[in-house]
Enzyme design. Structure first.
Site, PDB file in Angstrom:
ATOM      1  N   CYS A 153      -8.057   6.356 -44.678  1.00 42.84           N
ATOM      2  CA  CYS A 153      -8.030   7.406 -43.651  1.00 42.84           C
ATOM      3  C   CYS A 153      -6.654   8.050 -43.560  1.00 42.84           C
ATOM      4  O   CYS A 153      -6.499   9.147 -43.007  1.00 42.84           O
ATOM      5  CB  CYS A 153      -8.428   6.836 -42.295  1.00 42.84           C
ATOM      6  SG  CYS A 153      -7.236   5.649 -41.601  1.00 42.84           S
TER       7      CYS A 153
ATOM      8  N   CYS B  21       0.837  -1.212   0.000  1.00 44.15           N
ATOM      9  CA  CYS B  21       0.000   0.000   0.000  1.00 44.15           C
ATOM     10  C   CYS B  21       0.867   1.255   0.000  1.00 44.15           C
ATOM     11  O   CYS B  21       1.689   1.442   0.898  1.00 44.15           O
ATOM     12  CB  CYS B  21      -0.916  -0.018   1.217  1.00 44.15           C
ATOM     13  SG  CYS B  21      -2.058   1.376   1.270  1.00 44.15           S
TER      14      CYS B  21
ATOM     15  N   CYS C  54      -8.535  -1.291 -46.957  1.00 49.41           N
ATOM     16  CA  CYS C  54      -8.182   0.057 -46.511  1.00 49.41           C
ATOM     17  C   CYS C  54      -9.297   1.055 -46.798  1.00 49.41           C
ATOM     18  O   CYS C  54      -9.930   1.028 -47.865  1.00 49.41           O
ATOM     19  CB  CYS C  54      -6.901   0.486 -47.223  1.00 49.41           C
ATOM     20  SG  CYS C  54      -6.399   2.187 -46.920  1.00 49.41           S
TER      21      CYS C  54
END
Length: 420
Positions: free
Chosen positions: A345, A135, A342
């Protein structure tokens, strides 16, 4: 159907899916609900001297539309009396004798305090102990948690103290807030640990509110560092599990923790050397019922692979995990673009042109925009395939090398021998 039963250092459970020591295991009511849902085991929320918690305690990091990509907390160990927890552990174990209940413990680094709490929790029938040396907030400022877990000598000494009186298997939970987790893992083994678990949460600050300038979360206008977990920490946790699994001095079972959200994540941890896994954030995000999909998914995966037992999966990928200097310098892959798939983009072209090796060309064919990789300039970095939003549009293809395999270490050895 595959056998999902595991035995982690003598702790048996019906499947490898345990709830980690955290808010989901804060009470007998919750743990019993979890077992009814199908969880194989639970590590009870850390026991010790009850503390005072603050409000608020949690924060999440959302990313690109995904909620709770990361989770931050400043909650401490149990704030419920030890006797109340012990009574609920006893009741839960009676109702679910075949499920694993592990008590997470944290006390000051004093031998008598460890002896005292170990005897108390073992008296109510826990199957094992997990020593919380991980912790990173609140308790660390008091000399416990990661304050102990960052010092190998303290890890070894306190593990030894526990083993002096423990009658059940002892798991040591390690902090990731350290340069080399194998150092503390080795220390735990030297102290007599029967297993190690990793990782605990990572030191973090979830964010800052740009309107109020308060930290997220904040307590009356003030904030503090907390512990980070959730899907975002999985690669860090997986690496640390792998480093310990391939270390011959860490020759004990590993309980894998950190960003495990589904059966695929669990399988990866098992392949990299974990005997079982612990889950927290995913259960907090989606509820206990997620274990149903985890169990079904892992079962189907093992059946598809023809693997009879989940234990046969453990560590299978560890021999494939090495150092950079042992990788083949002459291995060669290149990108290939499928223009039929494809969508133009151009993200691959932009990424390659701006930030990689400028090896993707734009051209036109019958008036249609096309993309092509110049293979002689491609270094196989994978960036174009990573940024491509369409599955199957870009493939990474191996090209046989005319040069024999050679690693960096082999190359340096040859150079050294030649110059002698």
């Amino acid at each position: 159907m595959a056998d999902l039963r595991i035995d982690l250092a003598g702790i048996k459970s019906p499947n490898p899916f345990w709830l980690a020591s955290a808010p989901p295991t804060n009470s007998g009511y919750q743990v019993q609900r979890a077992f009814e849902a199908g969880w194989g085991g639970a590590v009870w929320k850390t026991l010790g001297e009850p503390i005072l918690n603050v409000s608020s305690r949690f924060a999440a990091v959302n990313f690109n539309g995904q909620r709770v990509a990361g989770f931050n907390n400043i909650e401490l160990i149990t704030d419920r009396p030890l006797e109340v927890n012990l009574n609920e552990i006893l009741e839960t174990k009676k109702k679910f004798p075949d499920h694993a209940i592990i008590a997470s413990l944290m006390v000051e680094p004093q031998q008598e305090k460890w002896h005292e709490i170990v005897k108390k929790v073992e008296a109510v029938g826990v199957d094992g102990l997990e020593l919380n040396f991980g912790c990173p907030h609140g308790m660390a400022e008091r000399g416990m948690g990661s304050a102990s877990g960052q010092v190998p000598e303290l890890v070894e000494k306190q593990t030894y103290w526990v083993k002096e009186v423990a009658r059940t298997p002892v798991i040591v939970k390690l902090t990731p807030n350290i340069t080399d987790i194998t150092m503390t893992a080795e220390a735990a083994v030297r102290g007599g640990a029967d297993a190690v678990s990793m990782i605990n949460t990572i030191n973090s600050l979830a964010g800052v509110d740009l309107d109020t300038w308060n930290t997220v979360p904040h307590v009356g206008g003030k904030g503090a560092h907390g512990g980070y977990c959730g899907p975002a920490v999985k690669p860090i946790a997986l690496n640390m599990v792998a480093e310990c699994a391939r270390n011959p001095l860490v020759n004990v079972p590993i309980s894998g923790i950190g960003g495990i959200s589904n059966w695929q994540d669990a399988a990866e941890f098992l392949l990299m050397g974990a005997t079982g896994v612990q889950v927290c954030t995913a259960a907090m995000h989606h509820g206990f019922s997620i274990v149903e999909d985890m169990i079904d998914g892992l079962n189907n995966y093992l059946d598809d692979k023809g693997i009879a037992s989940v234990t046969d999966l453990v560590g299978q990928s560890v021999p494939r995990y090495s150092n950079w200097g042992d990788l083949d310098l002459n291995y060669n892959i290149v990108a290939q673009i499928n223009n039929d798939v494809c969508i133009n983009c151009n993200k691959c072209h932009i990424a390659c042109e701006d930030t990689s090796h400028q090896c993707i060309d734009l051209y036109s064919e019958s008036g249609r925009p096309m993309l092509k990789v110049r293979e002689q300039d491609c270094v196989g970095c994978n960036l174009c395939a990573i940024v491509c939003p369409v599955d199957g549009a870009i493939s990474m293809v191996e090209r046989k090398s005319t040069i024999p395999p050679m690693t960096w270490n082999e190359r340096q050895s040859l150079i050294s021998n030649f110059t002698r």
